[in-house]
Structures are given as C-alpha cells and as structure tokens.
Design a protein around this motif. Structure first.
Motif, mmCIF file in Angstrom:
data_model
loop_
_atom_site.group_PDB
_atom_site.id
_atom_site.type_symbol
_atom_site.label_atom_id
_atom_site.label_comp_id
_atom_site.label_asym_id
_atom_site.label_seq_id
_atom_site.Cartn_x
_atom_site.Cartn_y
_atom_site.Cartn_z
ATOM 1 N N GLU A 72 0.833 -1.214 0.000
ATOM 2 C CA GLU A 72 0.000 0.000 0.000
ATOM 3 C C GLU A 72 0.860 1.254 0.000
ATOM 4 O O GLU A 72 0.582 2.205 -0.732
ATOM 5 N N THR A 73 1.901 1.255 0.815
ATOM 6 C CA THR A 73 2.798 2.414 0.869
ATOM 7 C C THR A 73 3.448 2.650 -0.486
ATOM 8 O O THR A 73 3.540 3.785 -0.959
ATOM 9 N N GLY A 77 2.735 5.872 -3.545
ATOM 10 C CA GLY A 77 3.794 6.801 -3.935
ATOM 11 C C GLY A 77 4.128 6.810 -5.414
ATOM 12 O O GLY A 77 5.119 7.433 -5.814
ATOM 13 N N VAL A 78 3.324 6.117 -6.246
ATOM 14 C CA VAL A 78 3.660 6.031 -7.676
ATOM 15 C C VAL A 78 2.440 6.319 -8.552
ATOM 16 O O VAL A 78 1.298 6.272 -8.091
ATOM 17 N N ASN A 79 2.721 6.621 -9.809
ATOM 18 C CA ASN A 79 1.666 6.778 -10.812
ATOM 19 C C ASN A 79 1.716 5.570 -11.746
ATOM 20 O O ASN A 79 2.606 5.463 -12.593
ATOM 21 N N ILE A 80 0.747 4.700 -11.600
ATOM 22 C CA ILE A 80 0.730 3.439 -12.349
ATOM 23 C C ILE A 80 0.077 3.670 -13.707
ATOM 24 O O ILE A 80 -0.857 4.461 -13.847
ATOM 25 N N LYS A 81 0.548 2.956 -14.695
ATOM 26 C CA LYS A 81 0.012 3.061 -16.054
ATOM 27 C C LYS A 81 -1.468 2.685 -16.086
ATOM 28 O O LYS A 81 -1.866 1.637 -15.562
ATOM 29 N N SER A 82 -2.280 3.518 -16.697
ATOM 30 C CA SER A 82 -3.700 3.217 -16.865
ATOM 31 C C SER A 82 -3.851 1.957 -17.716
ATOM 32 O O SER A 82 -3.154 1.781 -18.711
ATOM 33 N N GLY A 83 -4.730 1.063 -17.291
ATOM 34 C CA GLY A 83 -4.948 -0.181 -18.014
ATOM 35 C C GLY A 83 -4.073 -1.328 -17.557
ATOM 36 O O GLY A 83 -4.230 -2.458 -18.037
ATOM 37 N N LEU A 100 -7.356 -1.909 -2.011
ATOM 38 C CA LEU A 100 -6.517 -1.554 -3.153
ATOM 39 C C LEU A 100 -7.239 -1.781 -4.477
ATOM 40 O O LEU A 100 -7.101 -0.999 -5.416
ATOM 41 N N ALA A 101 -8.023 -2.842 -4.564
ATOM 42 C CA ALA A 101 -8.771 -3.108 -5.797
ATOM 43 C C ALA A 101 -9.746 -1.974 -6.079
ATOM 44 O O ALA A 101 -9.885 -1.528 -7.231
ATOM 45 N N GLU A 102 -10.414 -1.498 -5.044
ATOM 46 C CA GLU A 102 -11.357 -0.373 -5.206
ATOM 47 C C GLU A 102 -10.623 0.896 -5.606
ATOM 48 O O GLU A 102 -11.027 1.619 -6.517
ATOM 49 N N GLN A 103 -9.543 1.169 -4.914
ATOM 50 C CA GLN A 103 -8.753 2.388 -5.151
ATOM 51 C C GLN A 103 -8.198 2.420 -6.575
ATOM 52 O O GLN A 103 -8.288 3.454 -7.265
ATOM 53 N N LEU A 104 -7.659 1.320 -7.028
ATOM 54 C CA LEU A 104 -7.011 1.283 -8.339
ATOM 55 C C LEU A 104 -8.016 1.200 -9.479
ATOM 56 O O LEU A 104 -7.729 1.662 -10.594
ATOM 57 N N ILE A 106 -10.595 2.889 -9.867
ATOM 58 C CA ILE A 106 -10.915 4.279 -10.231
ATOM 59 C C ILE A 106 -9.903 4.818 -11.236
ATOM 60 O O ILE A 106 -10.225 5.648 -12.084
ATOM 61 N N GLN A 107 -8.670 4.302 -11.165
ATOM 62 C CA GLN A 107 -7.599 4.738 -12.071
ATOM 63 C C GLN A 107 -7.468 3.826 -13.291
ATOM 64 O O GLN A 107 -6.475 3.877 -14.007
ATOM 65 N N ASN A 108 -8.474 2.958 -13.508
ATOM 66 C CA ASN A 108 -8.474 2.018 -14.631
ATOM 67 C C ASN A 108 -7.317 1.018 -14.524
ATOM 68 O O ASN A 108 -6.669 0.663 -15.505
ATOM 69 N N ILE A 109 -7.069 0.569 -13.292
ATOM 70 C CA ILE A 109 -6.023 -0.429 -13.029
ATOM 71 C C ILE A 109 -6.671 -1.580 -12.271
ATOM 72 O O ILE A 109 -7.428 -1.364 -11.315
ATOM 73 N N ASP A 110 -6.402 -2.797 -12.703
ATOM 74 C CA ASP A 110 -6.925 -3.975 -12.009
ATOM 75 C C ASP A 110 -5.912 -4.483 -10.995
ATOM 76 O O ASP A 110 -4.712 -4.526 -11.275
ATOM 77 N N PHE A 111 -6.412 -4.861 -9.831
ATOM 78 C CA PHE A 111 -5.559 -5.401 -8.769
ATOM 79 C C PHE A 111 -5.997 -6.820 -8.453
ATOM 80 O O PHE A 111 -7.171 -7.073 -8.168
#
Length: 290
Positions: A72-73, A77-83, A100-104, A106-111
């Motif tokens: 989580e930390t 602290g990073v900007n992950i690639k969308s998709g 984390l799945a919910e949070q990501l 929103i950014q179009n990232i699957d966890f």
C-alpha cells in the motif's frame, strides 16, 4: 496484449520468480529497494533494472513484498500506467486487497491478490501454485504472466479471496508442523526409530507435506534452511485467525496453534526458518528430533 512485465520485490521468492519472465516477454523490468539486487538480477537473467517510476509503467506488474502495508505504501507513492494489471504475490491481508482493488479501479487499473505457495524450490522450477482473488476478466488477461512462473493458477473468488486462502493454507501448515513435532517426540520418547516411523507414516493416512518433505529435509536433518522465514508464518497465522474472528467461528485448534507459532517466533534466533518453530517444543521436552 501484454507488451511488458515488471517485478517489484526481489526477495527469496521474487528473485527466482522474475527469472522466468524473460523467456516469455520481451521487456521485463525489475526493481528492488536494494537496487544493487535488481542490477544483479538484470545481469544474471537479462531483465532490465529500472527505477520504480518506470517499472509501474509496465502492462503487468508483479509485487512480492513482506506485508500488505509495504504494498500500500509503495502504490500510494507512484503513478501506475492506466490499463495495467497489478498482481500482488505478497501473503497479504484480505481487507487490504479489497481496499486496493477499489482504489485502483478508479484509475483504470486492475488489482489481483495472488499469493503463491511452493517455497523457493517451486519458484525456481516455475511450479508455484497461485491462489487468485479479483476480477475474473483481469485474471484471464493476467493468466499468461502467472503461468510463466506457476503450475496451478486458480481463481478462488473476489478481491481478498486469494489472501484468505493463502492465510488458511499457512495456518494448516503450522498446525501440521506442530502436531508432527508432538507426535514424533512421543515416538522418540518410546525408543522408536524416527526414520523408520517416517517411512511408515508416509505410506499411511497420517502423511502430509510436513512428514514427506519438511521434517526429513529440515528438522530431522537439523539443517533448517531459511526459505520461508518464521516471522512470515507468524504473520500469516495472525491473518488466518483474524479471518476466523471476522466469521465469528469457534476455532480452538487454530487459535492455540497461532499462539504457539507467535511464541516460537519471539524466542527464535534471528533469520530463522519456519520449521525451526519445533525448537521451542524441543526445549520444553528436552528431546531433540533427529
């Protein structure tokens, strides 16, 4: 189409897991907090040692860190690639996976929470078991990357389910380890040849992974090679017991085992393997299992 894969966390498991990826993917990025280890991996296996900011621009990102807090930390602290798809192989906390799945999302990232079992030998031979929680379509897209390092890749449910299965699996390992220590101490107290007893049990209903590999290769040999640290088993049994409490179920055997593993961890030497938990019982009984 996966163009690039990254592996974050090159510990005992991650170092070996990441080594298989260049066989299947053109670009494989590696990053580790001790960056010299990433450089060493690149030299040894043809991966690309990169800064964390570049690693999280891969299409598929593996992480294998000590705890969910570490993951989580790092993600915060990073900007992950969308998709991208993030595959977390940490033995983590189910609630953290859901968060984390919910949070990501929103950014179009699957966890995907995708802890593994099989120890370092499984990582080395690409025969690990993946127990995966999360979105089914993301699981299907991530499957080829996991298949590069695993033999059984099993979707077990929604986010958090993978971490839950891993925690219960390791709790059962702990129960088995402790019960075998008690049983074999009893046999030795009665003058039984332990190697002969092991042969009988491994051809009978009492056999398990503990009797088939862990006891002969680690305990009776007195080698205790460090491939899965005792503090990590203590952590996982704690996660498992929390799941029991959340379900409001009685679990006296699991609760007692968790207390014993925690106590063994507190009294063990630094950098002890999980199998060395039996040493605490040996101190109580004054019987050495060899």
């Amino acid at each position: 189409m996966t163009q690039s894969v990254a592996f974050i966390g090159l510990g005992a498991m991650g170092y070996r897991m990441a080594a298989h990826l260049p066989k299947y993917f053109e670009k494989v990025y590696v990053w580790n907090r001790n960056f010299d280890k990433a450089k060493q991996h690149a030299t040894e296996f043809g991966t690309l040692a990169v800064e964390l900011a570049e690693a999280v621009q891969a299409d598929v990102i593996f992480s294998c860190l000590p705890t969910s807090d570490d993951v989580e930390t790092l993600i915060d602290g990073v900007n992950i690639k969308s998709g991208a798809i993030w595959i977390d192989c940490t033995s983590g906390v189910p609630e953290a996976a859901r968060r984390l799945a919910e949070q990501l999302k929103i950014q179009n990232i699957d966890f995907l929470d995708a802890p593994v079992s099989g120890q370092t030998i499984g990582a080395e031979n690409a025969t690990l078991t993946f127990m995966v929680g999360g979105d089914v379509s993301a699981f299907e897209r991530a499957y080829p990357a996991m298949a590069a390092v695993g033999k059984l890749i099993q979707h077990v449910g929604e986010s958090g389910a993978g971490f839950a299965v891993k925690a219960i699996n390791n709790m059962l390992l702990a129960v088995n380890l402790w019960s075998v220590a008690e049983g074999f101490s009893t046999l030795k107290a009665h003058g039984v040849n332990l190697d002969a007893a092991l042969n009988c049990i491994n051809a009978s209903s009492g056999k398990s992974m503990v009797t088939e590999t862990i006891f002969p290769q680690r305990v009776l040999s007195r080698e205790f090679p460090v491939t899965f640290a005792l503090p990590l088993l203590a952590k996982d049994t704690g996660i498992a017991l929390n799941l029991v409490h959340e379900a409001k179920l009685p679990a006296p055997i699991l609760a007692l085992t968790q207390s014993l593993i925690q106590a063994a961890n507190l009294t063990a030497e630094p950098n002890s393997d999980f199998s060395s938990a039996v040493k605490m019982y040996e101190e109580w009984t004054k019987i050495t299992l060899k």
